[in-house]
Motif scaffolding. Structure first.
Motif, PDB file in Angstrom:
ATOM      1  N   LEU A  39      -1.994  -2.810  -5.470  1.00  0.00           N
ATOM      2  CA  LEU A  39      -3.272  -2.486  -6.105  1.00  0.00           C
ATOM      3  C   LEU A  39      -3.120  -2.441  -7.616  1.00  0.00           C
ATOM      4  O   LEU A  39      -2.006  -2.424  -8.143  1.00  0.00           O
ATOM      5  CB  LEU A  39      -3.783  -1.136  -5.598  1.00  0.00           C
ATOM      6  N   ARG A  40      -4.261  -2.412  -8.314  1.00  0.00           N
ATOM      7  CA  ARG A  40      -4.312  -2.283  -9.766  1.00  0.00           C
ATOM      8  C   ARG A  40      -5.454  -1.333 -10.117  1.00  0.00           C
ATOM      9  O   ARG A  40      -6.346  -1.114  -9.295  1.00  0.00           O
ATOM     10  CB  ARG A  40      -4.530  -3.645 -10.423  1.00  0.00           C
ATOM     11  N   PRO A  41      -5.457  -0.736 -11.311  1.00  0.00           N
ATOM     12  CA  PRO A  41      -6.541   0.179 -11.662  1.00  0.00           C
ATOM     13  C   PRO A  41      -7.912  -0.480 -11.639  1.00  0.00           C
ATOM     14  O   PRO A  41      -8.910   0.169 -11.315  1.00  0.00           O
ATOM     15  CB  PRO A  41      -6.188   0.646 -13.074  1.00  0.00           C
ATOM     16  N   GLY A  42      -8.021  -1.736 -11.990  1.00  0.00           N
ATOM     17  CA  GLY A  42      -9.289  -2.438 -11.893  1.00  0.00           C
ATOM     18  C   GLY A  42     -10.344  -1.992 -12.878  1.00  0.00           C
ATOM     19  O   GLY A  42     -11.524  -1.994 -12.561  1.00  0.00           O
ATOM     20  N   GLY A  43      -9.948  -1.602 -14.085  1.00  0.00           N
ATOM     21  CA  GLY A  43     -10.916  -1.241 -15.114  1.00  0.00           C
ATOM     22  C   GLY A  43     -11.400   0.192 -15.082  1.00  0.00           C
ATOM     23  O   GLY A  43     -12.200   0.583 -15.928  1.00  0.00           O
ATOM     24  N   GLN A  44     -10.946   0.984 -14.136  1.00  0.00           N
ATOM     25  CA  GLN A  44     -11.387   2.377 -14.090  1.00  0.00           C
ATOM     26  C   GLN A  44     -10.735   3.174 -15.213  1.00  0.00           C
ATOM     27  O   GLN A  44      -9.641   2.866 -15.666  1.00  0.00           O
ATOM     28  CB  GLN A  44     -11.055   2.993 -12.732  1.00  0.00           C
ATOM     29  N   PRO A  45     -11.399   4.216 -15.683  1.00  0.00           N
ATOM     30  CA  PRO A  45     -10.791   5.045 -16.739  1.00  0.00           C
ATOM     31  C   PRO A  45      -9.674   5.913 -16.169  1.00  0.00           C
ATOM     32  O   PRO A  45      -9.564   6.107 -14.960  1.00  0.00           O
ATOM     33  CB  PRO A  45     -11.967   5.905 -17.215  1.00  0.00           C
ATOM     34  N   VAL A  46      -8.855   6.433 -17.065  1.00  0.00           N
ATOM     35  CA  VAL A  46      -7.783   7.347 -16.666  1.00  0.00           C
ATOM     36  C   VAL A  46      -8.415   8.593 -16.070  1.00  0.00           C
ATOM     37  O   VAL A  46      -9.308   9.199 -16.665  1.00  0.00           O
ATOM     38  CB  VAL A  46      -6.901   7.705 -17.877  1.00  0.00           C
ATOM     39  N   ALA A  47      -7.964   8.978 -14.884  1.00  0.00           N
ATOM     40  CA  ALA A  47      -8.546  10.128 -14.188  1.00  0.00           C
ATOM     41  C   ALA A  47      -7.757  11.404 -14.423  1.00  0.00           C
ATOM     42  O   ALA A  47      -8.252  12.492 -14.173  1.00  0.00           O
ATOM     43  CB  ALA A  47      -8.633   9.841 -12.695  1.00  0.00           C
ATOM     44  N   GLY A  48      -6.535  11.277 -14.890  1.00  0.00           N
ATOM     45  CA  GLY A  48      -5.694  12.444 -15.125  1.00  0.00           C
ATOM     46  C   GLY A  48      -4.370  11.992 -15.697  1.00  0.00           C
ATOM     47  O   GLY A  48      -4.140  10.808 -15.947  1.00  0.00           O
ATOM     48  N   GLN A  49      -3.480  12.958 -15.890  1.00  0.00           N
ATOM     49  CA  GLN A  49      -2.159  12.633 -16.392  1.00  0.00           C
ATOM     50  C   GLN A  49      -1.138  13.621 -15.869  1.00  0.00           C
ATOM     51  O   GLN A  49      -1.473  14.744 -15.518  1.00  0.00           O
ATOM     52  CB  GLN A  49      -2.141  12.608 -17.913  1.00  0.00           C
ATOM     53  N   ILE A  50       0.097  13.152 -15.817  1.00  0.00           N
ATOM     54  CA  ILE A  50       1.233  14.005 -15.501  1.00  0.00           C
ATOM     55  C   ILE A  50       2.022  14.133 -16.791  1.00  0.00           C
ATOM     56  O   ILE A  50       2.255  13.136 -17.472  1.00  0.00           O
ATOM     57  CB  ILE A  50       2.117  13.384 -14.406  1.00  0.00           C
ATOM     58  N   LEU A  51       2.396  15.325 -17.155  1.00  0.00           N
ATOM     59  CA  LEU A  51       3.233  15.550 -18.335  1.00  0.00           C
ATOM     60  C   LEU A  51       4.541  16.186 -17.902  1.00  0.00           C
ATOM     61  O   LEU A  51       4.568  17.003 -16.981  1.00  0.00           O
ATOM     62  CB  LEU A  51       2.539  16.463 -19.345  1.00  0.00           C
ATOM     63  N   TRP A  52       5.614  15.812 -18.566  1.00  0.00           N
ATOM     64  CA  TRP A  52       6.904  16.437 -18.324  1.00  0.00           C
ATOM     65  C   TRP A  52       7.712  16.416 -19.615  1.00  0.00           C
ATOM     66  O   TRP A  52       7.461  15.614 -20.495  1.00  0.00           O
ATOM     67  CB  TRP A  52       7.664  15.770 -17.183  1.00  0.00           C
ATOM     68  N   ARG A  53       8.655  17.311 -19.703  1.00  0.00           N
ATOM     69  CA  ARG A  53       9.533  17.377 -20.868  1.00  0.00           C
ATOM     70  C   ARG A  53      10.589  16.296 -20.753  1.00  0.00           C
ATOM     71  O   ARG A  53      11.262  16.186 -19.748  1.00  0.00           O
ATOM     72  CB  ARG A  53      10.206  18.738 -20.966  1.00  0.00           C
ATOM     73  N   SER A  54      10.740  15.531 -21.807  1.00  0.00           N
ATOM     74  CA  SER A  54      11.748  14.487 -21.845  1.00  0.00           C
ATOM     75  C   SER A  54      13.086  15.101 -22.209  1.00  0.00           C
ATOM     76  O   SER A  54      13.156  16.061 -22.986  1.00  0.00           O
ATOM     77  CB  SER A  54      11.367  13.440 -22.884  1.00  0.00           C
ATOM     78  N   VAL A 106      -4.432  -6.472  -6.286  1.00  0.00           N
ATOM     79  CA  VAL A 106      -3.821  -7.280  -7.332  1.00  0.00           C
ATOM     80  C   VAL A 106      -4.293  -8.722  -7.153  1.00  0.00           C
ATOM     81  O   VAL A 106      -4.375  -9.221  -6.034  1.00  0.00           O
ATOM     82  CB  VAL A 106      -2.282  -7.207  -7.240  1.00  0.00           C
ATOM     83  N   ARG A 107      -4.633  -9.352  -8.266  1.00  0.00           N
ATOM     84  CA  ARG A 107      -5.069 -10.751  -8.196  1.00  0.00           C
ATOM     85  C   ARG A 107      -3.893 -11.632  -7.806  1.00  0.00           C
ATOM     86  O   ARG A 107      -2.780 -11.436  -8.298  1.00  0.00           O
ATOM     87  CB  ARG A 107      -5.627 -11.190  -9.540  1.00  0.00           C
ATOM     88  N   PRO A 108      -4.103 -12.620  -6.941  1.00  0.00           N
ATOM     89  CA  PRO A 108      -2.995 -13.472  -6.511  1.00  0.00           C
ATOM     90  C   PRO A 108      -2.494 -14.362  -7.650  1.00  0.00           C
ATOM     91  O   PRO A 108      -3.248 -14.711  -8.559  1.00  0.00           O
ATOM     92  CB  PRO A 108      -3.588 -14.313  -5.385  1.00  0.00           C
ATOM     93  N   PRO A 161      -1.117 -21.226  -9.384  1.00  0.00           N
ATOM     94  CA  PRO A 161      -0.151 -22.146  -9.991  1.00  0.00           C
ATOM     95  C   PRO A 161      -0.242 -22.180 -11.520  1.00  0.00           C
ATOM     96  O   PRO A 161       0.777 -22.247 -12.208  1.00  0.00           O
ATOM     97  CB  PRO A 161      -0.516 -23.498  -9.386  1.00  0.00           C
ATOM     98  N   ALA A 162      -1.445 -22.094 -12.068  1.00  0.00           N
ATOM     99  CA  ALA A 162      -1.605 -22.108 -13.523  1.00  0.00           C
ATOM    100  C   ALA A 162      -1.015 -20.852 -14.154  1.00  0.00           C
ATOM    101  O   ALA A 162      -0.350 -20.922 -15.204  1.00  0.00           O
ATOM    102  CB  ALA A 162      -3.077 -22.241 -13.891  1.00  0.00           C
ATOM    103  N   ARG A 163      -1.236 -19.695 -13.541  1.00  0.00           N
ATOM    104  CA  ARG A 163      -0.664 -18.449 -14.069  1.00  0.00           C
ATOM    105  C   ARG A 163       0.853 -18.465 -13.971  1.00  0.00           C
ATOM    106  O   ARG A 163       1.550 -17.992 -14.866  1.00  0.00           O
ATOM    107  CB  ARG A 163      -1.225 -17.239 -13.317  1.00  0.00           C
TER     108      ARG A 163
END
Length: 124
Positions: free
Chosen positions: A40-55, A74-76, A79-81
């Motif tokens: 799958l791919r996001p397909g243009g939807q906005p970010v719905a949330g985030q995960i944060l962690w300490r690096s 996901v788009r197949p 041959p051109a791509r």
């Protein structure tokens, strides 16, 4: 023990984006990599949330979350791509100094293959 540091499902403390700690995202929210693993791919939807962690290198790192219900397949590969991708990858391996295919992606900080950067390239 209090609530985790990055627990902010309302988004009050982190710019209006619902924020969750590492491995605590709600069901139905996935990262780009998790979506891709399911084909799958996001397909243009906005970010719905985030995960944060300490690096371990200091600071915090984000991973953006998208809704599984709004994801698109996901788009197949056509041959051109495939041809365009092969051409782009070949350009990343071709040295502008000697013109040969290095067999690896050229380091961006050098801009040439390693023999050309060292000055040890054979004069043809």
């Amino acid at each position: 023990m209090g609530r985790p540091r990055f627990w902010d499902p309302a988004g009050d403390r982190h710019g209006g984006t619902p924020t969750y700690p590492w491995r605590m995202a709600p069901t139905g929210y996935l990262t780009r990599r998790q979506l891709r693993a399911r084909g799958l791919r996001p397909g243009g939807q906005p970010v719905a949330g985030q995960i944060l962690w300490r690096s371990r290198f200091g600071g915090t790192r984000p991973a953006f979350l998208y809704r599984l219900a709004l994801a698109k397949p996901v788009r197949p590969m056509t041959p051109a791509r495939a041809a365009a991708l092969a051409k782009a990858n070949a350009a990343r391996r071709t040295c502008p100094g000697c013109g040969r295919d290095a067999g690896y992606v050229l380091p961006a900080h050098l801009g040439t293959c390693l023999p050309c950067a060292d000055g040890t390239a054979l004069a043809a």
